[in-house]
Scaffold this motif. Structure first.
Motif, PDB file in Angstrom:
ATOM      1  N   GLY A  29      13.741   3.281 -11.127  1.00 25.58           N
ATOM      2  CA  GLY A  29      12.761   3.804 -10.182  1.00 25.58           C
ATOM      3  C   GLY A  29      13.448   4.775  -9.238  1.00 25.58           C
ATOM      4  O   GLY A  29      14.601   4.566  -8.856  1.00 25.58           O
ATOM      5  N   ARG A  58      -1.348  14.465 -10.179  1.00 22.25           N
ATOM      6  CA  ARG A  58      -0.070  14.948 -10.676  1.00 22.25           C
ATOM      7  C   ARG A  58      -0.199  16.128 -11.615  1.00 22.25           C
ATOM      8  O   ARG A  58       0.647  16.987 -11.639  1.00 22.25           O
ATOM      9  CB  ARG A  58       0.710  13.832 -11.354  1.00 22.25           C
ATOM     10  N   THR A  91       3.795   7.968  -4.201  1.00 28.81           N
ATOM     11  CA  THR A  91       4.290   8.417  -5.500  1.00 28.81           C
ATOM     12  C   THR A  91       5.212   9.617  -5.285  1.00 28.81           C
ATOM     13  O   THR A  91       5.275  10.173  -4.183  1.00 28.81           O
ATOM     14  CB  THR A  91       3.125   8.855  -6.408  1.00 28.81           C
ATOM     15  N   CYS A  92       5.917  10.004  -6.360  1.00 32.83           N
ATOM     16  CA  CYS A  92       6.818  11.157  -6.265  1.00 32.83           C
ATOM     17  C   CYS A  92       6.071  12.420  -5.856  1.00 32.83           C
ATOM     18  O   CYS A  92       6.594  13.280  -5.159  1.00 32.83           O
ATOM     19  CB  CYS A  92       7.513  11.416  -7.597  1.00 32.83           C
ATOM     20  N   THR A 129       8.948   5.381 -16.424  1.00 32.50           N
ATOM     21  CA  THR A 129       7.600   5.664 -15.917  1.00 32.50           C
ATOM     22  C   THR A 129       7.635   5.861 -14.404  1.00 32.50           C
ATOM     23  O   THR A 129       8.628   5.561 -13.747  1.00 32.50           O
ATOM     24  CB  THR A 129       6.617   4.519 -16.251  1.00 32.50           C
ATOM     25  N   ASP A 130       6.512   6.338 -13.887  1.00 27.15           N
ATOM     26  CA  ASP A 130       6.475   6.705 -12.468  1.00 27.15           C
ATOM     27  C   ASP A 130       5.411   5.919 -11.707  1.00 27.15           C
ATOM     28  O   ASP A 130       4.971   6.341 -10.664  1.00 27.15           O
ATOM     29  CB  ASP A 130       6.203   8.206 -12.337  1.00 27.15           C
ATOM     30  N   ASN A 131       4.985   4.778 -12.249  1.00 27.71           N
ATOM     31  CA  ASN A 131       3.954   4.035 -11.520  1.00 27.71           C
ATOM     32  C   ASN A 131       4.125   2.533 -11.749  1.00 27.71           C
ATOM     33  O   ASN A 131       4.674   2.110 -12.769  1.00 27.71           O
ATOM     34  CB  ASN A 131       2.555   4.512 -11.947  1.00 27.71           C
ATOM     35  N   GLN A 162      12.619  17.621 -14.717  1.00 26.49           N
ATOM     36  CA  GLN A 162      12.431  17.091 -16.070  1.00 26.49           C
ATOM     37  C   GLN A 162      13.085  18.050 -17.062  1.00 26.49           C
ATOM     38  O   GLN A 162      12.442  18.828 -17.751  1.00 26.49           O
ATOM     39  CB  GLN A 162      10.935  16.876 -16.338  1.00 26.49           C
ATOM     40  N   LEU A 217      12.696   7.677  -5.840  1.00 28.05           N
ATOM     41  CA  LEU A 217      11.806   8.251  -4.832  1.00 28.05           C
ATOM     42  C   LEU A 217      12.661   8.971  -3.803  1.00 28.05           C
ATOM     43  O   LEU A 217      13.667   8.412  -3.341  1.00 28.05           O
ATOM     44  CB  LEU A 217      10.987   7.139  -4.158  1.00 28.05           C
ATOM     45  N   ASN A 237       6.859  19.934 -12.839  1.00 29.09           N
ATOM     46  CA  ASN A 237       7.768  18.970 -13.482  1.00 29.09           C
ATOM     47  C   ASN A 237       9.163  19.560 -13.702  1.00 29.09           C
ATOM     48  O   ASN A 237      10.153  18.847 -13.822  1.00 29.09           O
ATOM     49  CB  ASN A 237       7.247  18.564 -14.871  1.00 29.09           C
ATOM     50  N   LYS A 262       5.291  -0.120 -14.901  1.00 26.68           N
ATOM     51  CA  LYS A 262       6.566  -0.848 -14.771  1.00 26.68           C
ATOM     52  C   LYS A 262       6.375  -2.338 -14.974  1.00 26.68           C
ATOM     53  O   LYS A 262       7.189  -2.991 -15.642  1.00 26.68           O
ATOM     54  CB  LYS A 262       7.202  -0.571 -13.403  1.00 26.68           C
ATOM     55  N   ALA A 319      16.862  12.125 -10.217  1.00 28.03           N
ATOM     56  CA  ALA A 319      16.278  11.704 -11.494  1.00 28.03           C
ATOM     57  C   ALA A 319      17.346  11.756 -12.585  1.00 28.03           C
ATOM     58  O   ALA A 319      17.451  10.842 -13.413  1.00 28.03           O
ATOM     59  CB  ALA A 319      15.103  12.610 -11.844  1.00 28.03           C
TER      60      ALA A 319
END
Lengths: 78, 271
Positions: B152, B268, B185-186, B128-130, B73, B154, B69, B134, B196
Motif C-alpha cells: 500500500g 480516477r 485515495t491516491c 491494487t489501490d483500494n 506507472q 500514499l 497514471n 485488498k 510506487a
C-alpha cells in the motif's frame, strides 16, 4: 589425488563474468567432491574465476599453465 | 530443463549470485506470478519479474491507461493512453523478455472471479489501490492457501507485508476496511511516483525470494517507510487468534465484496 575429472570445459576466449557463470553451471551438474577441469585465459579470467569459485566454497585442486591458457581443476564444495 | 546460451547470458548476473545459480534461475523460469493491478505497484513489479524471467506473469486490471497514471506507472507510455492497461503491460513485457508468457485478465477482481484467477499461480502480488480489493485478495489467498504480497502506498508512505499460509494475514493486523472516506485515495492525496517504484520493487523481490526459497520473507512483520525523510521501520506482527478469517473461530468462511463507492473509481479515470 587419484580422483578422475568428471567434466571438462574449454573457456578459452570466454570473457568475464560469463566464464565464471559457465563454470558455475557445470559445477551444478556435479556432486560435491567431484572434479571439474576448466581451461581459462591468463589475465582477468585467471584473476577472477578461481577467486570467485573459492568464495562459493569450491576448492582449486590444481593449476597447470598451458601456454596462454591454464588448466584449472576444481573440486565441487558442499 | 536446460538453459540456452542466450539465457545463460541474459540471466548471468542472477546465476552469478550464490543464492540463485542455474538451479535458482530455472525455478524462476518455471514460476507463475499473478499481479493484481497494473498500476503504480504492478508496473515496476511486472517489469522486474519479466526481466528476471518469471515464466508466467498474470496481469489483472480492468482499467485503461490515463494520462495521470504515467507519472508513476512506468510500464505504460504516452502512446498507451486510453488502451487497456493489461494490453499495454503485456506488450512491454513481451518486448523485454520473450521467455515470459503473459496471461491477461481485463477485469476487476471480485468475490466471484478471484478464486479461479489465483488458482494457477504460485505467488500473488497485491498491487491494487483500494481497500475492498485488498481485503478480498487477503481473504481469497487465506482461504485458498496462496502466498501473497500486500502493498500500500500514499503520498510519501509505503507499507508491505508478505503472507504465507500459517503466517499473520492482512486481517490479523487490519481487521476490516476503514470507513469510507477515512483514508483518502491516491487521486485525492497524491503519491510520489518513485514511492510506487520502491514498494512495487520490494514486492517483486519478495516474489523472487519466495520462488528461490532463499532469505527471510516479510512474513510476520510489516515494513513501513516514509520516503520524505527516507526512514524505514519494521513492526513485528503475529497471527491473531481473534482474526476473522485465519483465527481460531473464523467468521469469514466465504468471499464477500466490500462496497467501493462508484465515484471513487470513476474519478480516477474521468478526472
Amino acid at each position: 589425488m587419484g580422483q578422475e575429472i568428471k567434466k571438462s570445459l574449454d573457456l578459452h576466449g570466454v570473457v568475464c563474468p560469463l566464464n565464471f557463470v559457465k563454470t558455475k553451471l557445470a559445477l551444478e551438474t556435479l556432486n560435491s567432491g567431484e572434479w571439474l577441469e576448466v581451461i581459462l585465459d591468463e589475465g582477468d579470467a585467471m584473476l577472477n574465476v578461481p577467486r570467485s569459485l573459492k568464495e562459493e566454497g569450491h576448492r582449486i585442486v590444481k593449476v597447470t599453465p598451458l601456454g596462454q591458457t591454464y588448466s584449472v581443476i576444481v573440486e565441487k564444495g558442499a | 530443463m536446460n538453459l540456452t546460451e542466450e539465457q545463460i547470458e541474459r540471466y548471468s548476473r542472477h546465476i552469478i549470485l550464490k543464492d540463485v545459480g542455474g538451479a535458482g534461475q530455472e525455478k524462476i523460469l518455471q514460476a507463475k506470478v499473478l499481479i493484481i493491478g497494473t498500476g503504480g505497484l504492478g508496473a515496476p513489479a511486472a517489469l522486474y519479474l519479466a526481466a528476471a524471467g518469471v515464466g508466467t506473469i498474470g496481469l489483472v486490471d480492468g482499467d485503461t491507461v490515463d494520462l495521470s497514471n504515467l507519472q508513476r506507472q512506468v510500464i505504460h507510455f504516452t502512446a498507451d493512453v486510453k488502451r487497456l492497461k493489461v494490453d499495454s503491460a503485456r506488450e512491454k513485457i513481451e518486448a523485454l523478455n520473450p521467455d515470459v508468457k503473459v496471461v491477461t485478465y481485463p477485469e476487476r477482481v471480485h468475490a466471484e472471479n478471484i478464486a479461479a484467477i489465483i488458482k494457477d499461480y504460485d505467488f500473488i502480488i497485491d498491487g491494487t489501490d483500494n481497500f475492498p480489493a485488498k481485503f478480498l485478495i487477503n481473504d481469497a489467498c487465506v482461504l485458498h492457501s496462496k502466498p501473497f504480497s500486500h502493498g500500500g502506498i500514499l503520498r510519501f508512505d509505503g507499507q508491505t507485508m508478505t503472507y504465507l499460509p500459517g503466517s499473520a494475514c492482512y486481517r490479523c493486523v487490519f481487521n476490516s476496511p476503514p470507513p469510507k472516506g477515512a483514508v483518502p485515495t491516491c487521486s485525492e492525496a497524491g503519491i510520489l511516483g518513485a514511492v510506487a517504484g520502491m514498494l512495487g520493487t520490494i514486492q517483486a523481490a519478495e516474489a523472487l525470494r519466495y520462488i528461490l526459497g532463499k532469505g527471510k520473507l516479510l512474513t510476520n512483520r510489516l515494513l513501513i517507510f516514509n520516503a520524505l525523510d527516507m526512514e524505514y521501520r519494521q513492526v513485528n506482527i503475529r497471527q491473531n487468534p481473534e482474526c476473522p478469517i485465519c483465527g481460531e473461530r473464523p467468521i469469514i468462511t466465504k468471499l464477500v465484496d466490500y462496497e467501493q463507492p462508484v465515484c471513487d473509481l470513476r474519478s480516477r479515470y474521468h478526472a
